[in-house]
Write a protein that holds these residues in place. Structure first.
Motif, PDB file in Angstrom:
ATOM      1  N   HIS A 153       0.829  -1.205   0.000  1.00 51.49           N
ATOM      2  CA  HIS A 153       0.000   0.000   0.000  1.00 51.49           C
ATOM      3  C   HIS A 153       0.861   1.252   0.000  1.00 51.49           C
ATOM      4  O   HIS A 153       0.484   2.284  -0.572  1.00 51.49           O
ATOM      5  N   ARG A 154       2.042   1.177   0.612  1.00 48.66           N
ATOM      6  CA  ARG A 154       2.954   2.314   0.608  1.00 48.66           C
ATOM      7  C   ARG A 154       3.421   2.619  -0.813  1.00 48.66           C
ATOM      8  O   ARG A 154       3.540   3.778  -1.202  1.00 48.66           O
ATOM      9  N   HIS A 155       3.689   1.580  -1.589  1.00 44.62           N
ATOM     10  CA  HIS A 155       4.061   1.785  -2.997  1.00 44.62           C
ATOM     11  C   HIS A 155       2.911   2.445  -3.762  1.00 44.62           C
ATOM     12  O   HIS A 155       3.140   3.296  -4.633  1.00 44.62           O
ATOM     13  N   PHE A 156       1.703   2.051  -3.447  1.00 44.98           N
ATOM     14  CA  PHE A 156       0.538   2.645  -4.102  1.00 44.98           C
ATOM     15  C   PHE A 156       0.461   4.140  -3.809  1.00 44.98           C
ATOM     16  O   PHE A 156       0.243   4.956  -4.717  1.00 44.98           O
ATOM     17  N   LEU A 157       0.665   4.521  -2.556  1.00 44.68           N
ATOM     18  CA  LEU A 157       0.602   5.928  -2.180  1.00 44.68           C
ATOM     19  C   LEU A 157       1.696   6.731  -2.870  1.00 44.68           C
ATOM     20  O   LEU A 157       1.447   7.836  -3.384  1.00 44.68           O
TER      21      LEU A 157
END
Length: 343
Positions: free
Chosen positions: A310-314
């Motif tokens: 999810h951090r990569h998505f952000l």
């Protein structure tokens, strides 16, 4: 064109990969919240990585930022190198280089940039007034590079600003709102094209960061789908999953190679405006496809706000719009084409 890294570029990339791998762990990133990791920044500076960009150029910086993006490490490496080291080295006077570069090399001076220019800052007799709604890593910066309404570049000490108000972005970039009210600024680059050169270099650098973010997202998706089973076999054996992953891989490679080309042209002293816009467009359009794929291939786990993917998505979505989204970049390319300025 030859994108083969030099021995020096390979060495700094390998060193960066080790430092990011050791320190930018999921546990440390979770503990940092939306702030920067001061210990990691000190480690990078102690290893001489920001200062190495003077020798390895923009392509060397792109290689470093790929490694940062793989781990989504929360440090102002991109901003301080492109708005600080490279901008001062290319457009600063001899006195400015002598005074500013030592602190930029050892990390005691951190520069960020209020780019792209929006016309919201006016300069008069060396003093700036106006506001920039959000500036990445402003809370970490000692200086900020501010373009005025005429696209002149000014270096402003953060402590001299009227106000620095914390702002939270999609990605945890320690951002802030910059308010200037007759604030003294130091002119950087009096010749023509300084703003355009710094903006192009920034677009290339952040495209390199996006390539790393996408590579990290895809690597996590490959690892997850290789062990997660559905209908008695790993998800990675399903054709639909393979095709999504293959498309994401090709998008990631497109971001990488266009960033390499633009960085190479910049380092060789060639016109890199078109190449920088191309790299930025791929980083915007393809980048968001890749991080969405990473989320999708994780299924329900991808919706977990505490999951590393999810951090990569952000980060991917933040980089999608930073320094111009896809449609804005295409419009700029179209303007160049209409004027006959494409190389």
């Amino acid at each position: 064109m030859d994108f083969t890294p030099t021995e020096e570029q390979d060495a700094v990339r390998e060193l960066a990969a080790r430092i990011f791998g050791d320190l930018a762990t999921h546990e440390r990133l979770a503990a940092a919240g939306t702030g920067s990791d001061a210990e990691l920044w000190k480690a990078l500076c102690a290893a001489g990585l920001p200062g190495a960009v003077e020798e390895t150029g923009l392509l060397g910086l792109v290689l470093l930022l790929e490694e940062q993006g793989r781990t989504t490490a929360q440090v102002p490496l991109a901003a301080s190198c492109v708005y600080g080291i490279l901008a001062v080295a290319r457009h600063g006077t001899e006195e400015q280089r002598t005074r500013l570069l030592p602190g930029l090399r050892d990390g005691t001076t951190v520069v960020t940039g209020a780019l792209p220019a929006t016309g919201g800052v006016a300069a008069r007799e060396g003093r700036l007034s106006g506001a920039v709604d959000w500036v990445p890593w402003l809370r970490d910066a000692t200086h900020v590079l501010v373009p005025d309404a005429e696209r002149g570049l000014w270096l402003v000490r953060t402590e001299d600003a009227a106000r620095v108000e914390p702002v939270e972005l999609t990605a945890p970039w320690s951002a802030g709102r910059l308010v200037l009210d007759g604030t003294a600024g130091e002119r950087l680059g009096t010749g023509p094209g300084a703003y355009e050169d710094v903006l192009a270099a920034a677009r290339v650098a952040f495209a390199g960061l996006q390539a790393g973010v996408c590579a990290g997202s895809l690597a996590r998706a490959v690892e997850y789908t290789s062990v997660r089973e559905q209908f008695g076999r790993p998800l990675s054996t399903h054709q639909a999953v393979q095709l999504r992953a293959a498309d994401a891989h090709m998008d990631t490679e497109a971001i990488r190679v266009t960033a390499y080309e633009a960085a190479w042209r910049h380092d060789e002293g060639l016109d890199a405006t078109e190449a920088a816009l191309t790299a930025a467009w791929w980083a915007s359009e393809a980048g968001k496809r890749v991080v969405h794929t990473g989320q999708h291939l994780h299924g329900g786990m991808g919706a977990d706000l505490d999951h590393p993917v999810h951090r990569h998505f952000l980060w991917g979505r933040q980089l999608d719009a930073y320094l111009g989204c896809g449609t804005e970049l295409l419009a700029e390319l179209g303007d160049l084409l209409a004027k006959g300025d494409l190389s």
